[in-house]
Design an enzyme around this catalytic site. Sequence first.
Site, PDB file in Angstrom:
ATOM      1  N   ARG A   1     -14.428  12.334 -68.844  1.00  0.00           N
ATOM      2  CA  ARG A   1     -15.215  12.871 -67.793  1.00  0.00           C
ATOM      3  C   ARG A   1     -16.392  13.414 -67.629  1.00  0.00           C
ATOM      4  O   ARG A   1     -17.067  13.600 -66.788  1.00  0.00           O
ATOM      5  CB  ARG A   1     -14.047  13.974 -67.321  1.00  0.00           C
ATOM      6  CG  ARG A   1     -13.975  14.527 -65.916  1.00  0.00           C
ATOM      7  CD  ARG A   1     -13.365  15.534 -65.770  1.00  0.00           C
ATOM      8  NE  ARG A   1     -12.090  15.211 -65.267  1.00  0.00           N
ATOM      9  CZ  ARG A   1     -11.742  15.085 -63.688  1.00  0.00           C
ATOM     10  NH1 ARG A   1     -12.891  15.493 -63.023  1.00  0.00           N
ATOM     11  NH2 ARG A   1     -10.605  14.867 -63.457  1.00  0.00           N
TER      12      ARG A   1
ATOM     13  N   HIS B   1       9.090  13.555 -84.885  1.00  0.00           N
ATOM     14  CA  HIS B   1       8.661  13.161 -86.596  1.00  0.00           C
ATOM     15  C   HIS B   1      10.216  13.269 -87.354  1.00  0.00           C
ATOM     16  O   HIS B   1      10.304  12.439 -88.213  1.00  0.00           O
ATOM     17  CB  HIS B   1       7.873  14.222 -86.911  1.00  0.00           C
ATOM     18  CG  HIS B   1       6.514  14.386 -86.055  1.00  0.00           C
ATOM     19  ND1 HIS B   1       6.037  12.994 -85.582  1.00  0.00           N
ATOM     20  CD2 HIS B   1       5.689  15.291 -85.886  1.00  0.00           C
ATOM     21  CE1 HIS B   1       4.948  13.230 -85.194  1.00  0.00           C
ATOM     22  NE2 HIS B   1       4.615  14.538 -85.036  1.00  0.00           N
TER      23      HIS B   1
ATOM     24  N   HIS C   1       2.880   9.641 -85.294  1.00  0.00           N
ATOM     25  CA  HIS C   1       1.995   9.361 -86.759  1.00  0.00           C
ATOM     26  C   HIS C   1       2.717   9.590 -88.067  1.00  0.00           C
ATOM     27  O   HIS C   1       2.336   9.089 -88.938  1.00  0.00           O
ATOM     28  CB  HIS C   1       0.839  10.377 -86.447  1.00  0.00           C
ATOM     29  CG  HIS C   1       1.140  11.524 -86.846  1.00  0.00           C
ATOM     30  ND1 HIS C   1       1.571  12.710 -86.014  1.00  0.00           N
ATOM     31  CD2 HIS C   1       0.729  12.538 -88.036  1.00  0.00           C
ATOM     32  CE1 HIS C   1       1.626  13.715 -86.475  1.00  0.00           C
ATOM     33  NE2 HIS C   1       1.196  13.896 -87.729  1.00  0.00           N
TER      34      HIS C   1
ATOM     35  N   LYS D   1       2.317  10.930 -78.104  1.00  0.00           N
ATOM     36  CA  LYS D   1       3.220  11.631 -77.840  1.00  0.00           C
ATOM     37  C   LYS D   1       2.928  12.853 -76.827  1.00  0.00           C
ATOM     38  O   LYS D   1       1.661  13.056 -76.928  1.00  0.00           O
ATOM     39  CB  LYS D   1       4.158  12.262 -78.919  1.00  0.00           C
ATOM     40  CG  LYS D   1       3.121  13.162 -79.764  1.00  0.00           C
ATOM     41  CD  LYS D   1       4.008  13.842 -81.064  1.00  0.00           C
ATOM     42  CE  LYS D   1       4.404  15.221 -80.278  1.00  0.00           C
ATOM     43  NZ  LYS D   1       3.711  16.347 -81.001  1.00  0.00           N
TER      44      LYS D   1
ATOM     45  N   LYS E   1       6.901  26.632 -87.239  1.00  0.00           N
ATOM     46  CA  LYS E   1       5.607  26.971 -87.744  1.00  0.00           C
ATOM     47  C   LYS E   1       5.465  28.460 -88.038  1.00  0.00           C
ATOM     48  O   LYS E   1       6.636  29.267 -88.017  1.00  0.00           O
ATOM     49  CB  LYS E   1       4.707  26.915 -86.133  1.00  0.00           C
ATOM     50  CG  LYS E   1       4.718  25.841 -85.337  1.00  0.00           C
ATOM     51  CD  LYS E   1       3.344  25.152 -84.997  1.00  0.00           C
ATOM     52  CE  LYS E   1       3.291  23.886 -84.263  1.00  0.00           C
ATOM     53  NZ  LYS E   1       3.025  22.832 -85.189  1.00  0.00           N
TER      54      LYS E   1
ATOM     55  N   LYS F   1       2.453   7.419 -92.135  1.00  0.00           N
ATOM     56  CA  LYS F   1       2.162   8.034 -93.441  1.00  0.00           C
ATOM     57  C   LYS F   1       2.520   7.034 -94.489  1.00  0.00           C
ATOM     58  O   LYS F   1       3.788   6.662 -94.634  1.00  0.00           O
ATOM     59  CB  LYS F   1       2.975   9.361 -93.499  1.00  0.00           C
ATOM     60  CG  LYS F   1       2.127  10.560 -92.393  1.00  0.00           C
ATOM     61  CD  LYS F   1       2.781  11.812 -92.769  1.00  0.00           C
ATOM     62  CE  LYS F   1       2.416  12.831 -91.669  1.00  0.00           C
ATOM     63  NZ  LYS F   1       1.259  13.513 -92.087  1.00  0.00           N
TER      64      LYS F   1
ATOM     65  N   ASP G   1     -13.948   9.414 -63.683  1.00  0.00           N
ATOM     66  CA  ASP G   1     -12.763  10.292 -63.388  1.00  0.00           C
ATOM     67  C   ASP G   1     -11.742   9.318 -63.473  1.00  0.00           C
ATOM     68  O   ASP G   1     -11.384   8.329 -62.720  1.00  0.00           O
ATOM     69  CB  ASP G   1     -13.183  10.743 -61.897  1.00  0.00           C
ATOM     70  CG  ASP G   1     -11.655  11.684 -61.225  1.00  0.00           C
ATOM     71  OD1 ASP G   1     -10.783  11.722 -62.141  1.00  0.00           O
ATOM     72  OD2 ASP G   1     -11.945  12.073 -60.309  1.00  0.00           O
TER      73      ASP G   1
ATOM     74  N   ASP H   1       8.507  18.989 -79.896  1.00  0.00           N
ATOM     75  CA  ASP H   1       7.132  18.776 -80.540  1.00  0.00           C
ATOM     76  C   ASP H   1       7.495  18.083 -81.828  1.00  0.00           C
ATOM     77  O   ASP H   1       6.397  17.230 -82.054  1.00  0.00           O
ATOM     78  CB  ASP H   1       6.540  20.047 -80.750  1.00  0.00           C
ATOM     79  CG  ASP H   1       5.012  19.928 -81.327  1.00  0.00           C
ATOM     80  OD1 ASP H   1       4.177  19.095 -80.770  1.00  0.00           O
ATOM     81  OD2 ASP H   1       4.586  20.820 -82.164  1.00  0.00           O
TER      82      ASP H   1
HETATM   83  C1  BG6 Z   1       2.189  17.020 -84.261  1.00  0.00           C
HETATM   84  C2  BG6 Z   1       2.491  18.194 -83.637  1.00  0.00           C
HETATM   85  O1  BG6 Z   1       2.848  15.972 -83.628  1.00  0.00           O
HETATM   86  O2  BG6 Z   1       2.338  17.016 -85.588  1.00  0.00           O
HETATM   87  C3  BG6 Z   1       1.890  19.518 -84.276  1.00  0.00           C
HETATM   88  O3  BG6 Z   1       2.260  18.204 -82.374  1.00  0.00           O
HETATM   89  C4  BG6 Z   1       2.097  19.474 -86.055  1.00  0.00           C
HETATM   90  O4  BG6 Z   1       2.503  20.450 -83.726  1.00  0.00           O
HETATM   91  C5  BG6 Z   1       1.764  18.168 -86.422  1.00  0.00           C
HETATM   92  O5  BG6 Z   1       1.526  20.643 -86.354  1.00  0.00           O
HETATM   93  C6  BG6 Z   1       1.960  17.902 -87.747  1.00  0.00           C
HETATM   94  O6  BG6 Z   1       1.466  16.788 -88.394  1.00  0.00           O
HETATM   95  P1  BG6 Z   1       1.255  16.704 -89.611  1.00  0.00           P
HETATM   96  O7  BG6 Z   1       0.616  15.309 -90.126  1.00  0.00           O
HETATM   97  O8  BG6 Z   1      -0.041  17.484 -89.830  1.00  0.00           O
HETATM   98  O9  BG6 Z   1       2.422  16.870 -90.439  1.00  0.00           O
END
Ligand code: BG6
Length: 510
Positions: free
Chosen positions: A70, A270, A208, A178, A371, A212, A112, A265
């Site tokens: 944007r 994951h 993601h 996500k 966290k 890995k 936009d 999250d």
């Molecule tokens: C993300 C989360 O998908 O993965 C984050 O939104 C998290 O909160 C992150 O910190 C962790 O990814 P990685 O690759 O650093 O373990």
Amino acid sequence: LDLQEALMVREEEACVGCELEAEPGPASPAAIVIFGATGDLAARKIIPALYNLDRSGRFHAASRVIGVGRRPMTTEFFRGSLAESTRGFSHSGFDPAVWAKLAARIDYLEGDMADDKLYSRLAARLVEPGMPPDRIFYLAVGPDQFAPTALALARAGLGSASFSSATERPSSRLVVEKPYGRDLESARALTRFLHEAFAEKDIFRIDHYLGKETVQNLLYLRFANSIFEPLWNRNYIEGVEIEVLETGGIGSRGGYYDGAGAARDMLQNHLVQLLCLTAMEPPSSLDPEALRDEKVKVLRALPRYANEDYLARSVRGRYSAGRSPAGIAIPDYVAEERIRPGSATETYVAVRLELDNWRFAGVPFVLRTGKALDRQVSEIRIHFRQPPQSLFSLPAGETLSRNVLVLRIQPDEGLWLSFNAKVPGQTRVNRSELRFSYREADDYFPEAYERLLDDAIAGDSTLFIRADEAEAAWSLVDGLEAAWRSPGAAKPIDYPAGSAPLPLPGEVVR
Ligand code: BG6
């Protein structure tokens, strides 16, 4: 040829493990359109991944990138800011000559995203001379923009759902980040919208963690060896722990995080993916559907507990002010930016569950993530049962320690197996370890997004989440969320930043 040479030649010809190891050259050229190109994800992950793919010859010289954003800026300015961020975030350093080659193929398109005219201009840009016919639309935007953007692409004739044959050109794929919905219902609604614009085979949902190396190694460990799989069941495995623990707080992500929490999250995606790869049956091939079918079977074996059972087998917490292990001050969660007053969002969750299937019935799987904890580590620990007989004399009150196989996803990527060994010159038993470190074995360690982008360009969806999988993955979190909203539920437990992970109800911390 002597016998040894002959055997070596035979092994090379048979190419042991070839199916897993084949590394083709770069995929065919593609036009990659990044929505949200001026955002954090593009700067930190997507562009550095393309840079590293290009550096290693995996990004086709005729491929092009169009960043859509944007903010008003020229292509020159856009390239300059990406150069800076790539310099900072590329895992392999930064070579200006390599960058110049990539930068020349990056353009900026300002507009936009809520305006259909943007998509008409994009459609015109995509048929300019030199643009490859195959297209990837990467939604590096907030989740509320996933469906509207996909539908706008379809209105501009850029979706794939209207193509009739699998081979019809140009190919058009959608990469979705996500979070995929915030519960089962919204995930289903999102799938319905996306399917109006793109065929399921053209939708690449990212987790993601699947990109890995160490997560993929779980498949190799289990299915490229013969020694683990016979033990990989309830007869030999006593319990499994899957942990992703982080030392940092939520930083500036409060706006997103406060509406999500640790369960949505991290757990829903994951950790559940790690659970699937740990618990699934061997797929019949590495075909994307074969692999994803097996993961979905694990998700369907997740039991649906009553609210009070979820409460008895889970713990949730929220950090208060404290310090990270490196001594950095972390504010109270509610004092972080953009946290709603009275928020009850959890920053830590752990849950113990048993799968309803033949292989793992009765084996507890503990999933734990949070966290602002005292350590930064992601690992899977497989605890094996004790030997059936104790032959060796041990000091009173001691038992033989169990074998544990640890798969370390990060940091210090690798794996180790603990076992009992004799102490030389004595009759004592000592716990010892066989260790493998990835970093010592390999100097090239691609980043998750590199692999995922490479696969999306090649049209290989094995490491992406299928619609039924994304939906089934909500069952655990939906169950927990319902229990946490029920009358008997307590608020998240307060833990000062820098604390050890909270134990589950009744769990003895060793
Ligand atoms: C993300 C989360 O998908 O993965 C984050 O939104 C998290 O909160 C992150 O910190 C962790 O990814 P990685 O690759 O650093 O373990």
